[in-house]
Scaffold this motif. Structure first.
Motif, PDB file in Angstrom:
ATOM      1  N   THR A 147     -24.608   9.753 -28.094  1.00 29.34           N
ATOM      2  CA  THR A 147     -24.339   9.913 -26.664  1.00 29.34           C
ATOM      3  C   THR A 147     -22.928   9.433 -26.337  1.00 29.34           C
ATOM      4  OG1 THR A 147     -26.672   9.645 -26.104  1.00 29.34           O
ATOM      5  CG2 THR A 147     -25.086   9.218 -24.351  1.00 29.34           C
ATOM      6  N   HIS A 148     -22.564   8.273 -26.846  1.00 30.28           N
ATOM      7  CA  HIS A 148     -21.231   7.724 -26.593  1.00 30.28           C
ATOM      8  C   HIS A 148     -20.138   8.638 -27.152  1.00 30.28           C
ATOM      9  CE1 HIS A 148     -18.070   4.742 -26.057  1.00 30.28           C
ATOM     10  NE2 HIS A 148     -17.692   5.053 -27.287  1.00 30.28           N
ATOM     11  N   ILE A 149     -20.320   9.116 -28.370  1.00 29.90           N
ATOM     12  CA  ILE A 149     -19.331   9.989 -29.003  1.00 29.90           C
ATOM     13  C   ILE A 149     -19.180  11.292 -28.210  1.00 29.90           C
ATOM     14  CG2 ILE A 149     -18.915  11.423 -31.060  1.00 29.90           C
ATOM     15  CD1 ILE A 149     -20.241   9.047 -32.662  1.00 29.90           C
ATOM     16  N   MET A 150     -20.298  11.871 -27.803  1.00 26.17           N
ATOM     17  CA  MET A 150     -20.225  13.120 -27.038  1.00 26.17           C
ATOM     18  C   MET A 150     -19.550  12.896 -25.685  1.00 26.17           C
ATOM     19  SD  MET A 150     -23.848  14.903 -28.066  1.00 26.17           S
ATOM     20  CE  MET A 150     -23.603  16.356 -27.041  1.00 26.17           C
ATOM     21  N   ARG A 151     -19.844  11.777 -25.029  1.00 26.68           N
ATOM     22  CA  ARG A 151     -19.212  11.470 -23.744  1.00 26.68           C
ATOM     23  C   ARG A 151     -17.704  11.296 -23.938  1.00 26.68           C
ATOM     24  NH1 ARG A 151     -21.767   6.984 -22.362  1.00 26.68           N
ATOM     25  NH2 ARG A 151     -23.553   8.186 -21.675  1.00 26.68           N
ATOM     26  N   ALA A 152     -17.308  10.572 -24.992  1.00 26.39           N
ATOM     27  CA  ALA A 152     -15.885  10.394 -25.278  1.00 26.39           C
ATOM     28  C   ALA A 152     -15.211  11.734 -25.572  1.00 26.39           C
ATOM     29  CB  ALA A 152     -15.701   9.431 -26.450  1.00 26.39           C
ATOM     30  N   THR A 153     -15.933  12.623 -26.231  1.00 20.97           N
ATOM     31  CA  THR A 153     -15.384  13.937 -26.565  1.00 20.97           C
ATOM     32  C   THR A 153     -15.144  14.768 -25.320  1.00 20.97           C
ATOM     33  OG1 THR A 153     -16.473  13.867 -28.727  1.00 20.97           O
ATOM     34  CG2 THR A 153     -15.776  16.038 -27.926  1.00 20.97           C
ATOM     35  N   VAL A 154     -16.121  14.862 -24.412  1.00 20.06           N
ATOM     36  CA  VAL A 154     -15.899  15.659 -23.197  1.00 20.06           C
ATOM     37  C   VAL A 154     -14.804  15.035 -22.337  1.00 20.06           C
ATOM     38  CG1 VAL A 154     -18.167  16.781 -23.151  1.00 20.06           C
ATOM     39  CG2 VAL A 154     -17.825  14.657 -21.874  1.00 20.06           C
ATOM     40  N   ASN A 155     -14.711  13.716 -22.338  1.00 22.83           N
ATOM     41  CA  ASN A 155     -13.645  13.073 -21.557  1.00 22.83           C
ATOM     42  C   ASN A 155     -12.269  13.335 -22.155  1.00 22.83           C
ATOM     43  OD1 ASN A 155     -15.236  12.066 -19.473  1.00 22.83           O
ATOM     44  ND2 ASN A 155     -15.741  10.218 -20.620  1.00 22.83           N
ATOM     45  N   LYS A 156     -12.180  13.408 -23.481  1.00 25.71           N
ATOM     46  CA  LYS A 156     -10.906  13.751 -24.138  1.00 25.71           C
ATOM     47  C   LYS A 156     -10.514  15.196 -23.806  1.00 25.71           C
ATOM     48  CE  LYS A 156      -7.727  13.253 -27.513  1.00 25.71           C
ATOM     49  NZ  LYS A 156      -6.655  12.297 -27.508  1.00 25.71           N
ATOM     50  N   ILE A 157     -11.484  16.115 -23.868  1.00 29.22           N
ATOM     51  CA  ILE A 157     -11.201  17.512 -23.513  1.00 29.22           C
ATOM     52  C   ILE A 157     -10.772  17.585 -22.054  1.00 29.22           C
ATOM     53  CG2 ILE A 157     -12.209  19.805 -23.201  1.00 29.22           C
ATOM     54  CD1 ILE A 157     -14.067  19.091 -25.624  1.00 29.22           C
ATOM     55  N   LYS A 158     -11.476  16.883 -21.179  1.00 32.94           N
ATOM     56  CA  LYS A 158     -11.126  16.857 -19.754  1.00 32.94           C
ATOM     57  C   LYS A 158      -9.681  16.394 -19.568  1.00 32.94           C
ATOM     58  CE  LYS A 158     -12.098  14.324 -15.539  1.00 32.94           C
ATOM     59  NZ  LYS A 158     -13.101  14.316 -14.514  1.00 32.94           N
ATOM     60  N   GLY A 159      -9.315  15.289 -20.202  1.00 35.90           N
ATOM     61  CA  GLY A 159      -7.944  14.787 -20.081  1.00 35.90           C
ATOM     62  C   GLY A 159      -6.918  15.782 -20.570  1.00 35.90           C
ATOM     63  N   ASN A 160      -7.200  16.421 -21.712  1.00 35.27           N
ATOM     64  CA  ASN A 160      -6.277  17.419 -22.258  1.00 35.27           C
ATOM     65  C   ASN A 160      -6.162  18.634 -21.338  1.00 35.27           C
ATOM     66  OD1 ASN A 160      -6.006  15.718 -24.450  1.00 35.27           O
ATOM     67  ND2 ASN A 160      -7.170  17.009 -25.857  1.00 35.27           N
ATOM     68  N   ALA A 161      -7.284  19.101 -20.797  1.00 32.24           N
ATOM     69  CA  ALA A 161      -7.274  20.274 -19.912  1.00 32.24           C
ATOM     70  C   ALA A 161      -6.557  19.954 -18.607  1.00 32.24           C
ATOM     71  CB  ALA A 161      -8.703  20.742 -19.641  1.00 32.24           C
ATOM     72  N   GLU A 162      -6.824  18.806 -18.040  1.00 30.51           N
ATOM     73  CA  GLU A 162      -6.178  18.440 -16.769  1.00 30.51           C
ATOM     74  C   GLU A 162      -4.685  18.239 -16.954  1.00 30.51           C
ATOM     75  OE1 GLU A 162      -8.571  15.187 -15.326  1.00 30.51           O
ATOM     76  OE2 GLU A 162     -10.097  16.578 -14.506  1.00 30.51           O
ATOM     77  N   SER A 163      -4.277  17.686 -18.080  1.00 28.24           N
ATOM     78  CA  SER A 163      -2.862  17.549 -18.384  1.00 28.24           C
ATOM     79  C   SER A 163      -2.193  18.920 -18.523  1.00 28.24           C
ATOM     80  CB  SER A 163      -2.679  16.746 -19.676  1.00 28.24           C
ATOM     81  OG  SER A 163      -1.331  16.656 -20.034  1.00 28.24           O
ATOM     82  N   ALA A 164      -2.857  19.839 -19.223  1.00 28.54           N
ATOM     83  CA  ALA A 164      -2.335  21.203 -19.372  1.00 28.54           C
ATOM     84  C   ALA A 164      -2.257  21.896 -18.019  1.00 28.54           C
ATOM     85  CB  ALA A 164      -3.201  22.008 -20.346  1.00 28.54           C
ATOM     86  N   ALA A 165      -3.253  21.696 -17.160  1.00 27.55           N
ATOM     87  CA  ALA A 165      -3.246  22.326 -15.831  1.00 27.55           C
ATOM     88  C   ALA A 165      -2.094  21.792 -14.987  1.00 27.55           C
ATOM     89  CB  ALA A 165      -4.584  22.086 -15.138  1.00 27.55           C
ATOM     90  N   ARG A 166      -1.815  20.504 -15.061  1.00 26.08           N
ATOM     91  CA  ARG A 166      -0.677  19.921 -14.315  1.00 26.08           C
ATOM     92  C   ARG A 166       0.630  20.507 -14.817  1.00 26.08           C
ATOM     93  NH1 ARG A 166      -3.899  15.390 -14.731  1.00 26.08           N
ATOM     94  NH2 ARG A 166      -2.754  14.590 -16.535  1.00 26.08           N
ATOM     95  N   GLN A 167       0.759  20.682 -16.124  1.00 29.73           N
ATOM     96  CA  GLN A 167       1.996  21.241 -16.691  1.00 29.73           C
ATOM     97  C   GLN A 167       2.195  22.690 -16.283  1.00 29.73           C
ATOM     98  OE1 GLN A 167       1.858  20.564 -20.916  1.00 29.73           O
ATOM     99  NE2 GLN A 167       2.049  18.343 -20.693  1.00 29.73           N
ATOM    100  N   GLN A 168       1.063  23.412 -16.100  1.00 27.68           N
ATOM    101  CA  GLN A 168       1.152  24.819 -15.676  1.00 27.68           C
ATOM    102  C   GLN A 168       1.498  24.938 -14.199  1.00 27.68           C
ATOM    103  OE1 GLN A 168      -2.694  26.419 -16.678  1.00 27.68           O
ATOM    104  NE2 GLN A 168      -2.388  26.158 -18.865  1.00 27.68           N
ATOM    105  N   GLY A 169       1.303  23.836 -13.476  1.00 28.14           N
ATOM    106  CA  GLY A 169       1.621  23.828 -12.049  1.00 28.14           C
ATOM    107  C   GLY A 169       0.431  24.178 -11.264  1.00 28.14           C
TER     108      GLY A 169
END
Length: 185
Positions: A163-185
């Protein structure tokens, strides 16, 4: 995997569109997901292999969207910008995991006694105007009653860590996606 012995899922809302979130999930190197508990649990999980001299060399990368033909893991299918499925066949409950290589087309029908199958996926769907619901689901099924008994004992112990590993994984994807979205404007 319509029937299973164990299932677990994690979900998170991502402030990015589905396409950006899917790209972040598909390009995630699972070996970059880190928390102190995850690092400690992986170290403990690898201890029997290191002590027996059967430790595999460290993997350079483990990226779902790159085919995952490493240590038993394989890509099972993809729906572009929607879902990517991956899985493995092994004896996960043993102190040193025994992996069984199968081809993706043979995964569903694989039923040789003594094994377990993990099927997992990342999926995305629009959530409101500007967000995405990212889901990570993992199902495990065994191929015979004795394997099921052994796996369920193991599952009772490791479920909180998964459970912890899966939660950390979705949070890492979330951070990467949100960072990419900010860079795209």
């Amino acid at each position: 995997m319509p029937t299973f012995d164990a299932m677990i899922a994690q979900h998170v809302v991502v402030a990015a569109d589905p396409s950006t979130t899917f790209r972040a999930a598909r390009s995630l190197d699972l070996l970059t997901v880190r928390t102190p508990l995850l690092t400690a649990s992986m170290w403990i999980r690898g201890l029997p292999a290191r002590m027996s001299g059967k430790a595999a060399p460290p993997l350079p990368r483990l990226v779902v969207g790159e085919g995952l033909r490493l240590q038993g893991w394989l890509e099972l299918g993809i729906l572009p910008d929607r879902e990517i499925a991956f899985g493995a066949v092994g004896k996960f409950w043993l102190p040193v995991i025994e992996w069984r290589e199968v081809m993706p087309e043979d995964f569903s029908a694989f039923a040789e006694p003594g094994w377990g199958k993990i099927a997992a996926n990342f999926s995305v769907m629009r959530y409101g105007e500007h967000s995405t619901l990212l889901s990570y689901q993992c199902r495990t099924v065994t191929t015979d009653p004795e394997s099921r008994r052994q796996f369920l004992h193991y599952w009772w112990l490791i479920r909180p860590f998964v459970t912890h590993i899966m939660r950390a994984t979705v949070n890492k994807i979330k951070g990467n996606a949100e960072s990419a979205a900010r860079q795209q404007g």
